[in-house]
Design a protein around this motif. Structure first.
Motif, PDB file in Angstrom:
ATOM      1  N   PRO A 182       0.714  -1.266   0.156  1.00 45.38           N
ATOM      2  CA  PRO A 182       0.131  -0.273   0.046  1.00 45.38           C
ATOM      3  C   PRO A 182       0.566   1.337   0.217  1.00 45.38           C
ATOM      4  O   PRO A 182       2.181   1.152   0.796  1.00 45.38           O
ATOM      5  CB  PRO A 182      -1.185  -0.120   1.459  1.00 45.38           C
ATOM      6  CG  PRO A 182      -0.848  -1.627   1.719  1.00 45.38           C
ATOM      7  CD  PRO A 182       0.606  -2.151   1.463  1.00 45.38           C
ATOM      8  N   VAL A 183       0.520   1.918  -1.169  1.00 50.07           N
ATOM      9  CA  VAL A 183       1.076   3.850  -0.885  1.00 50.07           C
ATOM     10  C   VAL A 183       0.153   4.585  -0.876  1.00 50.07           C
ATOM     11  O   VAL A 183      -1.123   4.296  -0.745  1.00 50.07           O
ATOM     12  CB  VAL A 183       2.553   3.717  -1.927  1.00 50.07           C
ATOM     13  CG1 VAL A 183       3.348   2.894  -2.306  1.00 50.07           C
ATOM     14  CG2 VAL A 183       1.246   3.610  -3.199  1.00 50.07           C
ATOM     15  N   THR A 184       0.443   5.953  -0.389  1.00 45.08           N
ATOM     16  CA  THR A 184      -0.686   6.599  -0.466  1.00 45.08           C
ATOM     17  C   THR A 184      -0.272   7.998  -1.530  1.00 45.08           C
ATOM     18  O   THR A 184       0.819   7.702  -2.525  1.00 45.08           O
ATOM     19  CB  THR A 184      -0.461   7.747   1.203  1.00 45.08           C
ATOM     20  OG1 THR A 184       0.979   8.580   0.680  1.00 45.08           O
ATOM     21  CG2 THR A 184      -0.758   6.686   2.061  1.00 45.08           C
ATOM     22  N   VAL A 185      -0.846   8.836  -1.293  1.00 43.85           N
ATOM     23  CA  VAL A 185      -0.794  10.193  -2.916  1.00 43.85           C
ATOM     24  C   VAL A 185       0.357  10.769  -2.275  1.00 43.85           C
ATOM     25  O   VAL A 185       1.334  11.078  -2.973  1.00 43.85           O
ATOM     26  CB  VAL A 185      -2.190  11.109  -2.714  1.00 43.85           C
ATOM     27  CG1 VAL A 185      -1.502  11.920  -3.796  1.00 43.85           C
ATOM     28  CG2 VAL A 185      -2.961   9.873  -3.323  1.00 43.85           C
ATOM     29  N   VAL A 229      -9.930  12.860 -14.406  1.00 44.21           N
ATOM     30  CA  VAL A 229     -11.006  13.772 -14.548  1.00 44.21           C
ATOM     31  C   VAL A 229      -9.916  14.796 -13.907  1.00 44.21           C
ATOM     32  O   VAL A 229      -9.400  15.123 -13.310  1.00 44.21           O
ATOM     33  CB  VAL A 229     -11.924  13.667 -12.790  1.00 44.21           C
ATOM     34  CG1 VAL A 229     -12.748  12.452 -12.927  1.00 44.21           C
ATOM     35  CG2 VAL A 229     -11.003  13.539 -11.869  1.00 44.21           C
ATOM     36  N   GLY A 230     -11.094  16.182 -13.792  1.00 46.44           N
ATOM     37  CA  GLY A 230     -10.767  17.390 -13.234  1.00 46.44           C
ATOM     38  C   GLY A 230     -10.305  17.394 -11.671  1.00 46.44           C
ATOM     39  O   GLY A 230     -10.777  16.630 -10.984  1.00 46.44           O
ATOM     40  N   ALA A 231      -9.398  18.408 -11.203  1.00 46.69           N
ATOM     41  CA  ALA A 231      -9.511  18.586  -9.874  1.00 46.69           C
ATOM     42  C   ALA A 231     -10.782  19.412  -9.152  1.00 46.69           C
ATOM     43  O   ALA A 231     -11.723  19.871  -9.623  1.00 46.69           O
ATOM     44  CB  ALA A 231      -8.316  19.875  -9.492  1.00 46.69           C
ATOM     45  N   GLY A 232     -11.277  18.804  -8.312  1.00 51.56           N
ATOM     46  CA  GLY A 232     -12.205  18.879  -7.419  1.00 51.56           C
ATOM     47  C   GLY A 232     -13.447  18.211  -7.671  1.00 51.56           C
ATOM     48  O   GLY A 232     -14.253  17.698  -7.356  1.00 51.56           O
ATOM     49  N   GLN A 233     -13.155  16.977  -8.973  1.00 52.93           N
ATOM     50  CA  GLN A 233     -14.271  16.041  -9.653  1.00 52.93           C
ATOM     51  C   GLN A 233     -14.059  14.838  -8.880  1.00 52.93           C
ATOM     52  O   GLN A 233     -12.613  14.084  -8.751  1.00 52.93           O
ATOM     53  CB  GLN A 233     -14.631  15.874 -10.666  1.00 52.93           C
ATOM     54  CG  GLN A 233     -14.706  17.168 -11.444  1.00 52.93           C
ATOM     55  CD  GLN A 233     -15.162  17.231 -12.564  1.00 52.93           C
ATOM     56  OE1 GLN A 233     -14.001  16.606 -13.358  1.00 52.93           O
ATOM     57  NE2 GLN A 233     -16.041  17.471 -13.623  1.00 52.93           N
ATOM     58  N   ARG A 286      -4.532  14.343  -7.876  1.00 54.54           N
ATOM     59  CA  ARG A 286      -4.420  14.065  -7.123  1.00 54.54           C
ATOM     60  C   ARG A 286      -6.164  12.292  -6.995  1.00 54.54           C
ATOM     61  O   ARG A 286      -5.817  11.433  -6.524  1.00 54.54           O
ATOM     62  CB  ARG A 286      -4.331  14.772  -5.756  1.00 54.54           C
ATOM     63  CG  ARG A 286      -2.773  15.517  -5.715  1.00 54.54           C
ATOM     64  CD  ARG A 286      -2.972  16.659  -4.302  1.00 54.54           C
ATOM     65  NE  ARG A 286      -2.825  15.915  -3.248  1.00 54.54           N
ATOM     66  CZ  ARG A 286      -1.441  15.056  -2.366  1.00 54.54           C
ATOM     67  NH1 ARG A 286      -1.035  15.479  -2.874  1.00 54.54           N
ATOM     68  NH2 ARG A 286      -1.906  14.418  -1.424  1.00 54.54           N
ATOM     69  N   PRO A 287      -7.161  13.580  -7.273  1.00 58.31           N
ATOM     70  CA  PRO A 287      -8.410  12.604  -7.129  1.00 58.31           C
ATOM     71  C   PRO A 287      -8.225  11.508  -8.376  1.00 58.31           C
ATOM     72  O   PRO A 287      -8.126  10.306  -7.482  1.00 58.31           O
ATOM     73  CB  PRO A 287      -9.056  13.309  -7.840  1.00 58.31           C
ATOM     74  CG  PRO A 287      -8.603  14.587  -7.517  1.00 58.31           C
ATOM     75  CD  PRO A 287      -7.224  14.499  -8.207  1.00 58.31           C
ATOM     76  N   THR A 288      -6.839  11.797  -9.302  1.00 58.69           N
ATOM     77  CA  THR A 288      -6.579  10.241 -10.293  1.00 58.69           C
ATOM     78  C   THR A 288      -6.107   9.180  -9.798  1.00 58.69           C
ATOM     79  O   THR A 288      -6.059   7.930  -9.406  1.00 58.69           O
ATOM     80  CB  THR A 288      -6.965  10.829 -12.144  1.00 58.69           C
ATOM     81  OG1 THR A 288      -7.188  11.897 -12.133  1.00 58.69           O
ATOM     82  CG2 THR A 288      -6.717   9.645 -12.047  1.00 58.69           C
ATOM     83  N   ILE A 289      -5.291   9.156  -8.917  1.00 57.88           N
ATOM     84  CA  ILE A 289      -4.111   8.958  -8.496  1.00 57.88           C
ATOM     85  C   ILE A 289      -4.453   8.242  -7.202  1.00 57.88           C
ATOM     86  O   ILE A 289      -4.226   7.575  -6.841  1.00 57.88           O
ATOM     87  CB  ILE A 289      -3.115   9.774  -7.707  1.00 57.88           C
ATOM     88  CG1 ILE A 289      -2.139  10.538  -8.830  1.00 57.88           C
ATOM     89  CG2 ILE A 289      -1.799   8.888  -6.981  1.00 57.88           C
ATOM     90  CD1 ILE A 289      -1.296  11.110  -8.577  1.00 57.88           C
ATOM     91  N   GLU A 290      -5.666   8.743  -6.393  1.00 57.80           N
ATOM     92  CA  GLU A 290      -6.288   8.506  -5.716  1.00 57.80           C
ATOM     93  C   GLU A 290      -7.273   7.274  -5.511  1.00 57.80           C
ATOM     94  O   GLU A 290      -7.291   6.070  -5.540  1.00 57.80           O
ATOM     95  CB  GLU A 290      -7.024   9.085  -4.044  1.00 57.80           C
ATOM     96  CG  GLU A 290      -6.723  10.657  -3.348  1.00 57.80           C
ATOM     97  CD  GLU A 290      -7.623  11.119  -3.462  1.00 57.80           C
ATOM     98  OE1 GLU A 290      -8.406  10.877  -3.282  1.00 57.80           O
ATOM     99  OE2 GLU A 290      -6.597  12.399  -2.539  1.00 57.80           O
ATOM    100  N   ALA A 291      -7.996   7.060  -7.157  1.00 51.13           N
ATOM    101  CA  ALA A 291      -8.112   6.373  -7.172  1.00 51.13           C
ATOM    102  C   ALA A 291      -8.001   4.852  -8.733  1.00 51.13           C
ATOM    103  O   ALA A 291      -7.902   4.116  -7.978  1.00 51.13           O
ATOM    104  CB  ALA A 291      -9.302   6.594  -8.824  1.00 51.13           C
TER     105      ALA A 291
END
Length: 74
Positions: free
Chosen positions: A22-25, A62-66, A42-47
């Protein structure tokens, strides 16, 4: 698919970082820089990090905030 446009890093690069467990952003930022500049990816990396190990299911960029979405198989 390009995940981080600032550094031109793709989803395979991010997935390869997950092979050791496991890794984090923040781990991704430290290891390859993705997510460390503008933060829009960052949201795409999290996904990508939330995917099961070894998954190749495409995640829509996706764009930032989505919230990222798993691409439909249409």
């Amino acid at each position: 698919m390009v995940v981080c446009h600032c550094l031109a890093l793709n989803d395979r690069t991010i997935r390869e970082l997950c092979t050791d467990g496991p890794v984090t952003v923040d781990d991704v930022v430290a290891r390859c820089g993705a997510g460390g500049r503008c933060g829009g990816c960052r949201p795409t990396i999290e996904a990508l990090l939330a995917e099961p190990q070894g998954s190749t299911t495409p995640v829509e960029l996706v764009g930032a905030g989505q919230s990222p979405r798993v691409a439909s198989a249409a």
